[in-house]
Design an enzyme around this catalytic site. Structure first.
Site, short mmCIF file in Angstrom:
data_model
loop_
_atom_site.label_atom_id
_atom_site.label_comp_id
_atom_site.label_asym_id
_atom_site.label_seq_id
_atom_site.Cartn_x
_atom_site.Cartn_y
_atom_site.Cartn_z
N SER A 9 0.80 -1.22 0.00
CA SER A 9 0.00 0.00 0.00
C SER A 9 0.84 1.28 0.00
CB SER A 9 -0.94 -0.06 1.20
OG SER A 9 -1.86 0.98 1.15
N HIS A 10 0.80 2.01 1.11
CA HIS A 10 1.47 3.31 1.17
C HIS A 10 2.90 3.20 1.71
CE1 HIS A 10 -0.67 2.24 4.75
NE2 HIS A 10 0.22 2.89 5.45
N ASP A 53 -1.97 6.75 -3.14
CA ASP A 53 -0.87 5.98 -2.56
C ASP A 53 -0.41 4.92 -3.55
OD1 ASP A 53 -3.04 4.28 -2.39
OD2 ASP A 53 -2.37 3.36 -0.52
N ASP A 88 -0.90 1.71 -4.10
CA ASP A 88 -1.85 0.81 -4.77
C ASP A 88 -3.16 1.50 -5.13
OD1 ASP A 88 -2.58 0.98 -2.08
OD2 ASP A 88 -3.46 -1.02 -2.05
N ASP A 129 -5.56 2.98 -3.57
CA ASP A 129 -6.84 2.93 -2.86
C ASP A 129 -7.04 4.15 -1.96
OD1 ASP A 129 -4.99 2.08 -0.99
OD2 ASP A 129 -6.13 0.33 -0.33
N ARG A 130 -5.94 4.86 -1.65
CA ARG A 130 -6.08 6.07 -0.83
C ARG A 130 -6.14 7.32 -1.70
NH1 ARG A 130 -2.39 5.52 4.59
NH2 ARG A 130 -3.35 3.59 5.28
N LYS A 140 -11.48 0.51 -0.66
CA LYS A 140 -11.54 1.94 -0.84
C LYS A 140 -10.96 2.27 -2.21
CE LYS A 140 -7.51 2.49 2.16
NZ LYS A 140 -7.55 1.19 2.82
C1 G6P Z 1 -5.20 0.21 5.56
C2 G6P Z 1 -6.60 -0.28 5.59
C3 G6P Z 1 -7.50 0.82 6.11
C4 G6P Z 1 -7.04 1.28 7.45
C5 G6P Z 1 -5.59 1.66 7.42
C6 G6P Z 1 -5.18 1.88 8.84
O1 G6P Z 1 -5.06 1.25 4.67
O2 G6P Z 1 -7.02 -0.66 4.32
O3 G6P Z 1 -8.81 0.33 6.17
O4 G6P Z 1 -7.75 2.41 7.86
O5 G6P Z 1 -4.84 0.63 6.85
O6 G6P Z 1 -3.87 1.72 9.01
P1 G6P Z 1 -3.21 1.68 10.42
O7 G6P Z 1 -1.77 1.79 10.09
O8 G6P Z 1 -3.73 2.88 11.17
O9 G6P Z 1 -3.62 0.39 11.09
#
Ligand code: G6P
Length: 572
Positions: free
Chosen positions: A124-125, A289, A291, A293-294, A389
């Site tokens: 992801s990010h 981000d 992938d 989704d953000r 998302k």
């Molecule tokens: C991912 C999930 C989100 C979640 C986020 C929280 O992006 O897909 O649904 O809100 O992680 O990350 P954290 O690092 O705060 O657990």
């Protein structure tokens, strides 16, 4: 047709393969250890019912980060050996997380086949590259992340695994070329189908939004637009959607060539990491981000908090977005997200849900027809068109709202801006001042101790209020303090320990959580929120407005004492 054999390779369990909030994320060098990825993939196959593996169609792709290409070949070989009928791969191994979800729900193979599960290769990010992170997560038939019953089973399997199946002699498939390659194994034909990464997703977006209305906005002389993909996979969609479909200038795309290391940056769309966009402000700016989704939404020198963003989308969806013209089934947010959405739900008389952090909780509500729009403070916004998302969806939703607000106004006059839209929203619904402090990569033991201390404190509110008033006498009283617990209204499952809350008499909140997505040490997140209904007080600077609560939070939690940190790593 090339024939392949199935090898059974002996292996032993490897520690630490517990999937977090969004799958298994570790440093690339951890994933490259012998058997590491193999053990996890076989443990996943073993956690699924036989019909989701044998004869099934699997999607395998991701955000293109370093090690993805090798991982895709390994998963193809293991799929073949486990009796999977076909693997669908986005060209060059690229599919955004939302596009995987769309493919799972929308794509039909030539013979009518449908995807029954997906391996998404992303962290992801988190940064990418040989010294950074890799990740893998499994999504189900509905296009959403695997529920805890499955991820728990995967983890149990990783602790007892003795062998995995792989077609070692299967040649690598050229995933840069669109087309089907077929092989024969002990159970018959096995296909690898490489397809265009964007077309299913683009088609879905066109069925949701009024592309003509957005096109008009983008061509208006007074509107400027910029999209920063931070070198993540969103670039593969941005060009197709914003430039080819909607007529935006090619120059409005920043960092839209996907790179294995995201250009050495941190592909997280926030004010700290999406710097280029923040420096040269257009009328409307957005970022994604790794992938895709953000999303981050910006006006000209104006930041829209993700919590406000979902509330504003919900408030305007029915009028501005054709997909919602029949009304919203309900709305939902994660617990640490501000209550801006709650106020919209009350005004519009919509069903409302507060769920733990993690997109999977929304999926259950959506599958049951209870929720149309949802969002999280962590830059995630989406709807029931898929079960993830969706960063580009959020941008299209905002463009739709701006286009709607300016529909009689596009021929050169002064536009209603992002900032105007947000301020008008606050004037109607009140403003939730909101900020998040992240303490990244702190000592895991220290983080645990800090959290334990905050939980212990909760048993005596009189004591809590004594401490709070000793720090700042101008904040309201703490009226409730607990650890958030959620009972899923659809399947009745209970999720405990989902964040520590201190709730104040005036509606303010302090929330403390440990991140579930890091790959090293622990990340403490502190969420601070204050509601202001008085229209004369909604225009303050947010850090200034929240100053007293921040002071209370830091002292109450003894943040510096426990972590040794005098300041957070990131403030959003
Ligand atoms: C991912 C999930 C989100 C979640 C986020 C929280 O992006 O897909 O649904 O809100 O992680 O990350 P954290 O690092 O705060 O657990």
């Amino acid at each position: 047709m090339v024939m392949f054999k199935v090898s059974r390779v002996a292996t032993t369990p490897i520690d630490g393969q517990k999937p977090g909030t969004s799958g298994l994320r570790k440093k690339v060098k951890v994933f490259m250890q012998p058997h590491y990825l193999h053990n996890f993939v076989q443990s996943t196959f073993n956690a699924l019912s036989a019909d989701k593996v044998r004869g099934a169609t699997l999607v395998v792709s991701g955000d293109g980060r370093y090690y993805s290409k090798d991982a895709i070949q390994i998963i193809i070989k293991m799929s073949a050996a486990n009796g999977v009928r076909r693997v669908w791969v986005g060209q060059n191994g690229l599919l955004s997380t939302p596009a995987v979800s769309a493919v799972m729900r929308e794509r039909l193979g030539a013979d009518g086949s449908k995807g029954s599960g997906a391996f998404i290769l992303t962290a992801s990010h988190n940064p990418g590259g040989p010294h950074e992170d890799f990740g893998i997560k499994y999504n189900m038939e509905n296009g959403g992340p695997a529920p805890e019953v499955i991820t728990d089973k995967i983890y149990e399997n990783t602790k007892t695994i003795k062998e995995y199946l792989i077609a070692e002699d299967l040649p690598d498939v050229d995933i840069s070329a669109i087309g089907i390659t077929s092989f024969t194994g002990p159970e018959g034909q096995f296909d690898v189908d490489v397809f265009d990464s964007a077309s299913d997703y683009v088609k879905l977006m066109k069925s949701i939004f009024d592309f003509q209305a957005i096109q008009k906005l983008l061509s208006s002389p007074s509107f400027t637009f910029c999209y920063d993909a931070l070198h993540g996979v969103a670039g593969a969609y941005a060009k197709r959607i914003f430039v080819e479909e909607l007529g935006a200038q090619e120059s409005s795309l920043l960092n839209c060539v996907p790179k294995e290391d995201f250009g050495g940056g941190h592909p997280d769309p926030n004010l700290t990491y999406a710097k280029e966009l923040v420096g040269e402000p257009p009328e409307f700016g957005a970022a994604a981000d790794g992938d895709a989704d953000r999303n981050m939404i910006l006006g000209k020198r104006f930041f829209v908090t993700p919590s406000d963003s979902v509330a504003i989308i919900a408030a305007n969806a029915v009028k501005a977005i054709p997909y919602f013209s029949d009304g919203l089934k309900g709305v939902a947010r994660s617990m640490p997200t501000s209550a801006a959405l709650d106020v919209v739900a009350q005004h519009l008389n919509l069903k409302f849900f507060e769920v733990p952090t993690g997109w999977k909780f929304f999926g259950n509500l959506m599958d049951a027809g209870m929720c149309s729009v949802c969002g999280e403070e962590s830059f995630g916004t989406g709807s029931d068109h898929i079960r993830e998302k969706d960063g580009i969806w959020a941008v299209l939703a905002w463009l739709s709202i701006i286009a709607y607000k300016n529909k009689d106004n596009l021929s050169g006059g002064k536009l209603v801006t992002v900032e105007d839209i947000v301020r008008q929203h606050w004037a109607i619904y009140g403003r939730h001042y909101y900020t998040r402090y992240d303490y990244e990569n702190v000592d895991a033991g220290a983080a645990k101790d800090l959290m334990a201390c905050l939980v212990k404190l909760q048993s005596d509110l009189t004591e809590v209020n004594k401490i709070v008033k000793g720090i700042r006498s101008d904040v309201s009283n703490v009226v409730n303090a607990d650890e958030f617990e959620y009972k899923d209204p659809v399947d009745g499952s209970i999720s405990k320990h989902q964040g520590i809350r201190y709730l104040f008499g005036d509606g303010s909140r302090l929330v403390f959580r440990l991140s579930g997505t890091g790959s090293e040490g622990a990340t403490i997140r502190l969420y601070i929120e204050q509601y202001e209904k008085d229209p004369s007080k909604i225009g303050r600077d947010s850090q200034e407005a929240l100053g007293p609560l921040v002071e209370v939070a830091l002292k109450l939690s003894k943040m510096e004492e426990f972590t040794g940190r005098s300041a957070p790593t990131v403030i959003t």
